[in-house]
Design an enzyme around this catalytic site. Structure first.
Site, PDB file in Angstrom:
ATOM      1  N   ARG A 175       0.888   4.283 -11.404  1.00 46.56           N
ATOM      2  CA  ARG A 175       0.741   5.422 -10.484  1.00 46.56           C
ATOM      3  C   ARG A 175       1.861   6.427 -10.699  1.00 46.56           C
ATOM      4  O   ARG A 175       1.627   7.638 -10.771  1.00 46.56           O
ATOM      5  CB  ARG A 175       0.767   4.929  -9.036  1.00 46.56           C
ATOM      6  CG  ARG A 175      -0.527   4.379  -8.518  1.00 46.56           C
ATOM      7  CD  ARG A 175      -0.371   3.967  -7.070  1.00 46.56           C
ATOM      8  NE  ARG A 175       0.209   2.646  -6.923  1.00 46.56           N
ATOM      9  CZ  ARG A 175       0.728   2.175  -5.793  1.00 46.56           C
ATOM     10  NH1 ARG A 175       0.773   2.932  -4.713  1.00 46.56           N
ATOM     11  NH2 ARG A 175       1.209   0.955  -5.724  1.00 46.56           N
ATOM     12  N   GLU A 227       6.750   2.992   3.271  1.00 45.35           N
ATOM     13  CA  GLU A 227       6.250   2.596   1.965  1.00 45.35           C
ATOM     14  C   GLU A 227       6.605   1.126   1.751  1.00 45.35           C
ATOM     15  O   GLU A 227       7.787   0.756   1.738  1.00 45.35           O
ATOM     16  CB  GLU A 227       6.909   3.452   0.867  1.00 45.35           C
ATOM     17  CG  GLU A 227       6.471   3.144  -0.534  1.00 45.35           C
ATOM     18  CD  GLU A 227       5.134   3.770  -0.865  1.00 45.35           C
ATOM     19  OE1 GLU A 227       4.423   3.225  -1.722  1.00 45.35           O
ATOM     20  OE2 GLU A 227       4.804   4.818  -0.267  1.00 45.35           O
ATOM     21  N   GLU A 231       0.837  -1.190   0.000  1.00 45.91           N
ATOM     22  CA  GLU A 231       0.000   0.000   0.000  1.00 45.91           C
ATOM     23  C   GLU A 231       0.879   1.250   0.000  1.00 45.91           C
ATOM     24  O   GLU A 231       2.081   1.170   0.083  1.00 45.91           O
ATOM     25  CB  GLU A 231      -0.916   0.006   1.239  1.00 45.91           C
ATOM     26  CG  GLU A 231      -1.680  -1.295   1.485  1.00 45.91           C
ATOM     27  CD  GLU A 231      -2.638  -1.653   0.385  1.00 45.91           C
ATOM     28  OE1 GLU A 231      -2.959  -0.777  -0.444  1.00 45.91           O
ATOM     29  OE2 GLU A 231      -3.079  -2.806   0.335  1.00 45.91           O
ATOM     30  N   CYS A 232       0.246   2.424  -0.087  1.00 45.37           N
ATOM     31  CA  CYS A 232       0.866   3.744   0.081  1.00 45.37           C
ATOM     32  C   CYS A 232       1.507   4.266  -1.215  1.00 45.37           C
ATOM     33  O   CYS A 232       1.924   3.490  -2.080  1.00 45.37           O
ATOM     34  CB  CYS A 232       1.922   3.754   1.180  1.00 45.37           C
ATOM     35  SG  CYS A 232       1.355   3.045   2.747  1.00 45.37           S
ATOM     36  N   THR A 233       1.576   5.601  -1.301  1.00 40.68           N
ATOM     37  CA  THR A 233       2.288   6.273  -2.383  1.00 40.68           C
ATOM     38  C   THR A 233       3.054   7.443  -1.773  1.00 40.68           C
ATOM     39  O   THR A 233       2.456   8.317  -1.146  1.00 40.68           O
ATOM     40  CB  THR A 233       1.323   6.787  -3.463  1.00 40.68           C
ATOM     41  OG1 THR A 233       0.513   5.719  -3.937  1.00 40.68           O
ATOM     42  CG2 THR A 233       2.099   7.402  -4.621  1.00 40.68           C
TER      43      THR A 233
END
Length: 473
Positions: A250, A100, A5-7
């Site tokens: 992304r 991250e 997950e996460c950016t």
């Protein structure tokens, strides 16, 4: 545990609109809602004896000794699987975001495998708590995490960032006990999705750091597939079909937002780690990026360009699993006592706004202290409700959200400007009290704006309900 997950977005001081450094990350989860809170950890509250919840790893008391700095954090509200402090700024104006989740490959796992949690080791739940209160520079943050990794090991691959008002460092774990880090150029930005991101690496350059034996490890075990140089993504990371659908798009979409000349294709595996925008980047740019869902492309789940299959092809940045998003800003145009700002939003980023909280404080606003149960007095739950209602008809509710966000950001900017001027000459407890008062004012304003947004959505949606019958229908 939160996985894949996460950016993360990092922006150097010469690449931002106001000369500040900015490190940002959306903290995402899985299918189960993870309520997030906003808290201050004062030195008296910092644990002096520590055991990880997930791995049961005990930290030696000697590693928790010495001076402890106050710091802000965005922990999990329940603490069921540990603290997960996520991000904050300490009283020395050092910021940290962790972590991250990133990728690895079989070559390094055969040499230095990540630990099984039953064997101990550290993870995302631990790193901020064990690092942020003990560091006075970003470099100290890198070195302390490196020390902890080498001593205790880790059961997962992670990236994390550290900053002050001058520069930013990004660190990635390698296997169970190794690590690499790179200083981000002042005029550059970084987008880091859930893959190992650092590419070009120089062992003899002060802008790079690594485990002392890493170069030897690469040579001994023949880990480098390239004929020349060291590309850490090639050596330790992945280049998979999952990356082409979950991670790379992304980065591709945000690179083209920050610099339309970037080009390329969504699945490109070798997008550069260090990038340069065609303009100076603002807080609003980062918030938009963290909220993005491939607008104006066939891949937008809310759009009308693509087929149903295309809309599900790539994972977006803004997603239902955004539970907390922060931008840690260290400013250079105000006194040091005002420099630290933790911009914070809860819930899916398509239906929330950021609040610029001063971090030179000893307490946080009540409505941002989240409990584990659904409670409409807490902004986390109001934001989550607004997002889930908004998701039912984005074409109708999206414009209401945009108006709400613009209004809220403008009002918070105004309060921040007024506070910066009003506290000139103040210090100590008097200054802290004024900053806490400003934080409370912004929190309550945004809470009320969010409630008003929800009311507007209910009014707009009334006539759109399927369960209706009118004599004039």
């Amino acid at each position: 545990m939160k996985q894949t997950e996460c950016t993360t977005i990092l922006v150097g001081k010469n690449a931002t609109i106001d000369g500040s450094t900015m490190i940002a990350r959306s903290e995402d989860g899985g299918r189960v809602i993870i309520p997030e809170s906003f808290e201050v950890v004062n030195p008296a509250d910092q644990p002096r004896h520590y055991t990880s919840v997930i791995s049961k790893q005990k930290i030696d008391d000697e590693d928790l000794a010495g001076e402890v700095l106050r710091y802000t954090s965005a922990p999990d509200a329940t603490r069921e699987k540990g603290i997960w402090a996520a991000a904050g700024i300490n009283s020395a104006n050092i910021a940290m975001t962790a972590t991250e989740t990133i990728t690895t490959n079989a070559r390094i796992q055969g040499v230095d495998p990540v630990l099984d949690p039953s064997e101990g080791g550290l993870g995302e739940e631990d790193f901020v708590t064990l690092t942020l209160p003990y560091i006075h520079t970003p470099e100290e943050g890198v070195k302390r995490v490196g020390y902890l990794l080498e001593k205790y090991g880790t059961y997962e691959m992670n990236g994390m960032a550290f900053s002050d008002n001058d520069h930013i460092w990004y660190l990635e774990t390698i296997g169970g006990h190794h690590w690499i880090a790179r200083r981000i150029p002042d005029d550059a930005y970084v987008v880091a999705p859930n893959r190992l991101n650092i590419d070009e690496f120089k062992f003899d350059d002060p802008d790079f750091m690594a485990s002392s034996d890493l170069k030897e490890l690469i040579e001994t075990y023949h880990l480098n597939p390239d004929k020349e140089g060291y590309n850490m993504r090639h050596i330790f990371g992945s280049s998979t079909i999952k990356d082409a659908h979950y991670n790379n798009p992304r980065a591709w979409y945000l690179h083209n937002f920050f610099n339309p000349e970037f080009g390329g294709q969504p699945g490109d595996q070798d997008q550069p780690f260090i990038c340069y925008a065609n303009r100076r980047i603002s807080i609003e740019d980062i918030k938009w990026a963290e909220s993005s869902h491939y607008q104006d492309t066939p891949y937008d789940a809310y759009g009308d360009q693509g087929t149903p299959e295309q809309k599900k092809t790539f994972r977006p940045v803004g997603i239902n699993r955004n539970f907390e998003t922060h931008i840690l800003q260290l400013r250079n145009d105000v006194p040091a006592e005002l420099a630290g700002v933790q911009w914070l939003a809860f819930g899916p980023n398509t239906f929330n706004t950021m609040v610029p909280f001063y971090t030179n404080i000893t307490d946080t606003p009540t409505c941002f202290k989240t409990g584990s149960k659904f409670d409409l007095k807490q902004i986390f739950w109001v934001n989550k409700l607004a997002a889930q209602l908004g998701d039912t008809n984005y074409r109708v509710y999206g414009e209401l959200e945009n108006d709400f966000e613009q209004k809220s950001l403008a009002q918070c900017h105004k309060i921040q400007h007024e506070t910066d001027r009003a506290v000139k000459g103040l210090s100590g407890d008097e200054l802290v009290a004024k900053l806490e008062e400003a934080n409370k004012q912004m929190a309550e304003l945004v809470y009320q704006n969010t409630v008003d947004l929800l009311g507007s959505m209910v009014n707009e949606g009334h006539g759109l309900m399927t369960l209706k019958y009118d004599l004039l229908d």
